[in-house]
Design an enzyme around this catalytic site. Structure first.
Site, PDB file in Angstrom:
ATOM      1  N   CYS A   1      40.588 -42.210  12.720  1.00 55.76           N
ATOM      2  CA  CYS A   1      42.002 -42.333  12.341  1.00 55.76           C
ATOM      3  C   CYS A   1      42.260 -43.574  11.485  1.00 55.76           C
ATOM      4  O   CYS A   1      42.972 -44.480  11.892  1.00 55.76           O
ATOM      5  CB  CYS A   1      42.857 -42.362  13.585  1.00 55.76           C
ATOM      6  N   GLU A   2      41.653 -43.625  10.321  1.00 55.48           N
ATOM      7  CA  GLU A   2      41.853 -44.723   9.369  1.00 55.48           C
ATOM      8  C   GLU A   2      41.775 -44.121   7.983  1.00 55.48           C
ATOM      9  O   GLU A   2      40.866 -43.316   7.709  1.00 55.48           O
ATOM     10  CB  GLU A   2      40.711 -45.753   9.454  1.00 55.48           C
TER      11      GLU A   2
ATOM     12  N   GLY B   1      17.007 -60.125  -0.169  1.00 54.30           N
ATOM     13  CA  GLY B   1      17.969 -59.893  -1.244  1.00 54.30           C
ATOM     14  C   GLY B   1      17.549 -58.975  -2.367  1.00 54.30           C
ATOM     15  O   GLY B   1      18.377 -58.658  -3.229  1.00 54.30           O
TER      16      GLY B   1
ATOM     17  N   TYR C   1      21.395 -51.181   6.840  1.00 53.77           N
ATOM     18  CA  TYR C   1      22.779 -51.505   7.196  1.00 53.77           C
ATOM     19  C   TYR C   1      23.602 -50.237   7.441  1.00 53.77           C
ATOM     20  O   TYR C   1      24.784 -50.178   7.126  1.00 53.77           O
ATOM     21  CB  TYR C   1      23.421 -52.397   6.123  1.00 53.77           C
TER      22      TYR C   1
ATOM     23  N   GLY D   1      15.043 -56.915   3.613  1.00 49.74           N
ATOM     24  CA  GLY D   1      15.559 -55.938   4.563  1.00 49.74           C
ATOM     25  C   GLY D   1      15.803 -54.637   3.830  1.00 49.74           C
ATOM     26  O   GLY D   1      15.059 -53.661   3.950  1.00 49.74           O
ATOM     27  N   ARG D   2      16.823 -54.675   2.981  1.00 47.81           N
ATOM     28  CA  ARG D   2      17.240 -53.479   2.257  1.00 47.81           C
ATOM     29  C   ARG D   2      16.104 -52.855   1.445  1.00 47.81           C
ATOM     30  O   ARG D   2      15.923 -51.644   1.434  1.00 47.81           O
ATOM     31  CB  ARG D   2      18.374 -53.890   1.299  1.00 47.81           C
TER      32      ARG D   2
ATOM     33  N   TYR E   1      32.544 -52.244   1.884  1.00 49.83           N
ATOM     34  CA  TYR E   1      32.215 -52.878   0.596  1.00 49.83           C
ATOM     35  C   TYR E   1      32.540 -51.980  -0.586  1.00 49.83           C
ATOM     36  O   TYR E   1      32.154 -52.294  -1.716  1.00 49.83           O
ATOM     37  CB  TYR E   1      30.708 -53.173   0.503  1.00 49.83           C
TER      38      TYR E   1
ATOM     39  N   GLU F   1      11.906 -62.360   3.077  1.00 47.40           N
ATOM     40  CA  GLU F   1      12.594 -61.678   4.180  1.00 47.40           C
ATOM     41  C   GLU F   1      13.348 -60.451   3.692  1.00 47.40           C
ATOM     42  O   GLU F   1      14.570 -60.384   3.793  1.00 47.40           O
ATOM     43  CB  GLU F   1      13.623 -62.634   4.805  1.00 47.40           C
TER      44      GLU F   1
HETATM   45  N1  LLP Z   1      17.494 -63.226   5.062  1.00 49.72           N
HETATM   46  C1  LLP Z   1      18.716 -63.688   5.358  1.00 49.72           C
HETATM   47  C2  LLP Z   1      18.870 -65.075   5.768  1.00 49.72           C
HETATM   48  C3  LLP Z   1      19.837 -62.835   5.257  1.00 49.72           C
HETATM   49  O1  LLP Z   1      21.036 -63.311   5.542  1.00 49.72           O
HETATM   50  C4  LLP Z   1      19.661 -61.493   4.863  1.00 49.72           C
HETATM   51  C5  LLP Z   1      20.799 -60.571   4.783  1.00 49.72           C
HETATM   52  C6  LLP Z   1      18.354 -61.048   4.579  1.00 49.72           C
HETATM   53  C7  LLP Z   1      17.299 -61.949   4.682  1.00 49.72           C
HETATM   54  C8  LLP Z   1      18.059 -59.645   4.155  1.00 49.72           C
HETATM   55  O2  LLP Z   1      18.676 -59.337   2.964  1.00 49.72           O
HETATM   56  P1  LLP Z   1      18.315 -57.994   2.169  1.00 49.72           P
HETATM   57  O3  LLP Z   1      16.878 -58.086   1.761  1.00 49.72           O
HETATM   58  O4  LLP Z   1      18.550 -56.863   3.079  1.00 49.72           O
HETATM   59  O5  LLP Z   1      19.245 -57.987   1.028  1.00 49.72           O
HETATM   60  N2  LLP Z   1      25.634 -55.513   5.430  1.00 49.72           N
HETATM   61  C9  LLP Z   1      25.449 -55.784   4.019  1.00 49.72           C
HETATM   62  C10 LLP Z   1      24.267 -56.689   3.768  1.00 49.72           C
HETATM   63  C11 LLP Z   1      24.363 -58.014   4.504  1.00 49.72           C
HETATM   64  C12 LLP Z   1      23.154 -58.875   4.277  1.00 49.72           C
HETATM   65  C13 LLP Z   1      23.153 -60.072   5.169  1.00 49.72           C
HETATM   66  N3  LLP Z   1      21.996 -60.888   5.087  1.00 49.72           N
HETATM   67  C14 LLP Z   1      25.318 -54.452   3.280  1.00 49.72           C
HETATM   68  O6  LLP Z   1      25.408 -53.406   3.913  1.00 49.72           O
HETATM   69  O7  LLP Z   1      25.191 -54.439   2.066  1.00 49.72           O
END
Ligand code: LLP
Length: 403
Positions: A328-329, A226, A357, A262-263, A303, A260
């Site tokens: 086509c959207e 997050g 993402y 990701g982004r 989003y 955890e």
């Molecule tokens: N852990 C869990 C349980 C999660 O559900 C997620 C993301 C993460 C870790 C990683 O989160 P991050 O560090 O990336 O914020 N598609 C959306 C984001 C969806 C996130 C879903 N879960 C976007 O493009 O903004």
């Protein structure tokens, strides 16, 4: 990224995803360093960018993987992630996924309901195994982010309430087939304010203390992902302050801190390269039509997410334009009211912050081929995913075509 963009485009074509592997390495090291002084494990959220080479790059640095399907677990293993650094989360795991996760002997199955716990227990019993589990707690904290990526409120489908979590831990402790060693929460994504994380940590740490008091020893304290990143000019969370807040909340607990992200790891490592096809004017509105589209990068459409868009090498007075794809959207846009100079056919646009993402949410809508992906490391570029072909797309249908 200090690159010769034109050379890359000539070599690999467009639309194209390009990732800076040195940036990813630096992000990992900065975060790991912030956690130094405590036992910690960074399990990269594979969903953000699941290219095997990206996962392998992080695995070599010591990262684990946070997965939400057995497919992601298999990707992590294939990329060389240590099985004891893999976590499997998600509200809806199928029996075959649970079974495979137990067979692979990964670090933790992260449970999101009582029903799921019973299912895992039953499967572990059939296999004569003990499942290492953690329970995802929903701390009911507003993460102050986009509602689609908010997950820590009772109205969201994720996790269980504190009381239920406690009951589940007590049950699991008594079971011969469950070993409750972890606790987990994840309140949302793209968090730019530390307070909701701090509050959630405090709530969950209190729960850990009360579990320890009744003999349930929690070894892994997982704060989810997050951490927000800069897309425009937002101020976001610093890794050091983030780690310090978690240290503070878990003071006195003998736990491995797990996170955890990701982004945070990959968003600003990536850019999406796309070429201009046409300029057009409808009434007062200027449109730049490009060869990339919502099927390649859906975040703006889904989003209303902002991604900086830059025209490479084009000059002249900038006026606002909507940057739109061929799909086509009406929702097919990568940017709205973006100041851009006059553009001509084949001019290159770079859509920034597209490493997370982006490709993972791409689709074949309108029978568009998925893009190629390229890594840049130490000034060298290399292909890490071949551009899909039309033949790739129809392969699974062709044999069923009635002649
Ligand atoms: N852990 C869990 C349980 C999660 O559900 C997620 C993301 C993460 C870790 C990683 O989160 P991050 O560090 O990336 O914020 N598609 C959306 C984001 C969806 C996130 C879903 N879960 C976007 O493009 O903004």
């Amino acid at each position: 990224m200090n690159l010769n963009y034109k050379t890359l485009v000539q070599k690999y074509g467009t639309p194209l995803y390009v990732y800076d592997f040195d940036y990813i390495k630096n992000r990992y090291e900065v975060l790991k360093e912030a956690f130094s002084g405590r036992k910690s494990l960074i399990s990269y959220a594979v969903k953000a960018n699941s290219n095997l080479s990206v996962i392998a790059h992080l695995a070599k640095l010591g990262a684990g993987a946070d997965c939400v399907s057995i497919g992601e677990v298999k990707r992590a293993l294939a990329a060389g992630v240590d099985k004891y650094k893999i976590i499997f989360s998600g509200v809806g795991k199928r029996d075959d996924e649970i079974k495979a996760a137990l067979e692979y002997d990964i670090l933790l199955l992260n449970l999101e309901s009582e029903a799921e716990m019973k299912r895992v227990e039953m499967i572990a019993k059939e296999m004569g195994k003990e499942a290492r589990i953690s329970i995802r707690v929903n701390p009911n904290i507003d993460p102050q982010t986009h509602p689609y990526i908010s997950t820590g409120l009772h109205e969201n489908k994720f996790g269980v309430e504190i009381d239920m979590a406690k009951r589940m831990y007590i049950y699991a402790k008594k079971s011969s087939f469950l070993n409750p060693v972890g606790i987990h929460f994840h309140i949302g994504s793209q968090l730019t304010n530390l307070d909701p994380i701090r509050e959630s940590c405090n709530i969950v740490a209190d729960l850990v203390r009360s579990l320890n008091a009744i003999g349930i020893e929690i070894k892994f304290f997982d704060v989810g992902g997050g951490i927000g990143v800069v897309y425009d000019d937002e101020k976001t969370i610093s890794p050091t302050e983030y780690a310090q807040a978690i240290f503070e909340a878990t003071k006195g607990l003998d736990v491995t801190l797990l996170c955890e992200p990701g982004r945070y790891m990959v968003a600003n490592a990536g850019a999406f390269f796309t070429k201009v096809l046409y300029e057009k004017q409808n009434g007062h509105k200027r449109f730049v039509v490009i060869d990339g589209a919502m099927n390649d990068l859906i975040r703006p459409s889904l989003y209303n997410a902002f991604h900086k868009i830059e025209a490479v090498g084009a000059e002249g007075e900038k006026t606002n334009a909507d940057v739109v794809g061929p799909v086509c959207e009406s929702g097919d846009f990568l940017g709205k009211n973006i100041p851009l100079p006059p553009l001509k056919h084949d001019d290159l646009l770079i859509v920034h912050s597209a490493g997370a993402y982006g490709f993972t949410m791409a689709s074949n809508y309108n029978t568009r081929n998925k893009c190629a992906e390229v890594a840049i490391e130490g000034g060298q570029d290399r292909l890490i995913r071949k551009r899909e072909s039309f033949e790739d797309q129809i392969r699974l249908e062709l044999e069923y075509l009635e002649k």
